[in-house]
Each structure stands twice: as C-alpha cells, then as structure tokens.
Scaffold this motif. Structure first.
Motif: not given
Length: 195
Positions: A88, A91, A119-121, A124, A179
């Motif tokens: 991710l 992170k 605060k992400m989905c 990557s 992406q």
C-alpha cells in the motif's frame, strides 16, 4: 465472519512472528524487494486478511480453510503455492498465502477496499513468489498473469484500470502494478491551467 476465529488467527500470527523475532518476515521482505519493516508486514497482513475474510463472508463462503492456510510458517506441502504480498504505497504490506485454484482472494474487491487508518484504498502493487522459494517458470508467470487480469477485469474495464506485470526486476518474483487510468476529461478538470 467469525470474529473469534479471525481474532485467534491474528493473535497466533502476531505471537509466532514475535517468537521468531520476525526473522522469517525479514527474509520474505528482502526476497520480494520491499523494505525491511516486518512490523508493517505483521500489521498489514492482519489488515489485508480482515478484508479478504470480509469478502469471503459476503460471498457466503467459510473463512476456516482460508485462515488455516495463513500460517506464519507456511506448509510447503499444503495446497497453497504462492505468497501474494500487497504493498500500500510503502505504508504497509500484507502477505497472503494462496493457491490460484480455488481462488480465495478477490483482487478486484481488495483493490477498491477502503483502509480507513491510511485514508487510502486497495494497494499499489503486489508481488507473487513461490512458497518453496523456487523461481517461477515462464508458463507459470503467464498463468498467474491470466488469473490476475481475469480477476481484476471481471469488475473493472481496461478503461478504468491499468495492470502492468513485471517478471524481470526481481529474479523469481512477479510484480503486478495496478492503478486507475486517468481519463483525459479528469486531467482537464484537475489541470492547474483550468483555473
């Protein structure tokens, strides 16, 4: 979802990692080309597993067999052949043990899954490695690429999602970058010149 079963699995996974001083996780991160941050791999694995189990539950499927595969020290004689290690954006990382058939992990659902703490989905990229540490054959890479594309493009179109597979950067590892496709109308909308 059986919260008790999931909690028992998560506690055992964390306990086994601490008992091993995270050596196995460090080795895994090095093999798949990710930073030596095993704490992120422990927390991220539990996080990604919660998402996987939620989607299995939504589909009315039991999580028991899937949880049984997710050992800290995987059984190389089990039905699962691969580590899928989700990234991710650096992170957090999540290591999921799986086979291609039957398919327990919905890559498309995970790609759109919200991780509120970040605060992400989604992810990557994810890296695929054999559990037995052998390199993958070209045919095996092609099969994994087909399964990955079939899973993600079942829910998304090629106009929405770009999938790039790299099996050359790290020997024996398949890296799948996923992406959103930036559409021209969106680029115009967010262009500094459009203000």
């Amino acid at each position: 979802m059986s919260l008790d079963a999931f909690s028992r699995w998560a506690n055992r996974f964390r306990r086994d990692a601490v008992k091993d001083d995270m050596k196995l996780l460090r080795k895994h991160l090095q093999r798949v080309g990710l930073p030596d941050e095993p704490e992120k791999l422990i927390d991220g694995t539990i996080m990604y597993m919660s998402g996987c189990c939620a989607y299995l539950n939504i589909d009315g499927r039991s999580i028991d067999d899937f949880l049984a595969m997710q050992q800290y020290r995987p059984d190389v004689d089990a039905d699962a052949d691969y580590f899928f290690t989700f990234n991710l954006f650096g992170k957090t990382f999540g290591r999921i043990i799986m086979s291609l058939y039957p398919h327990y992990v919905d890559l498309a659902d995970l790609y759109g899954h919200p991780w509120n703490d970040f605060k992400m989905c989604g992810y990557s990229d994810f890296r695929v490695a054999r559990i037995d540490d052998d390199d993958m054959s070209a045919d095996e890479c092609d099969e994994i690429e087909k399964v990955v594309a079939g899973d993600i493009l079942f829910d998304y179109t090629e106009d929405e999602i770009d999938i790039h597979v790299d099996n050359y950067s790290i020997e024996g590892i398949l890296i799948c970058y996923v992406q959103d496709v930036m559409r021209e109308d969106m680029e115009m909308e967010y262009s500094p010149d459009s203000e």
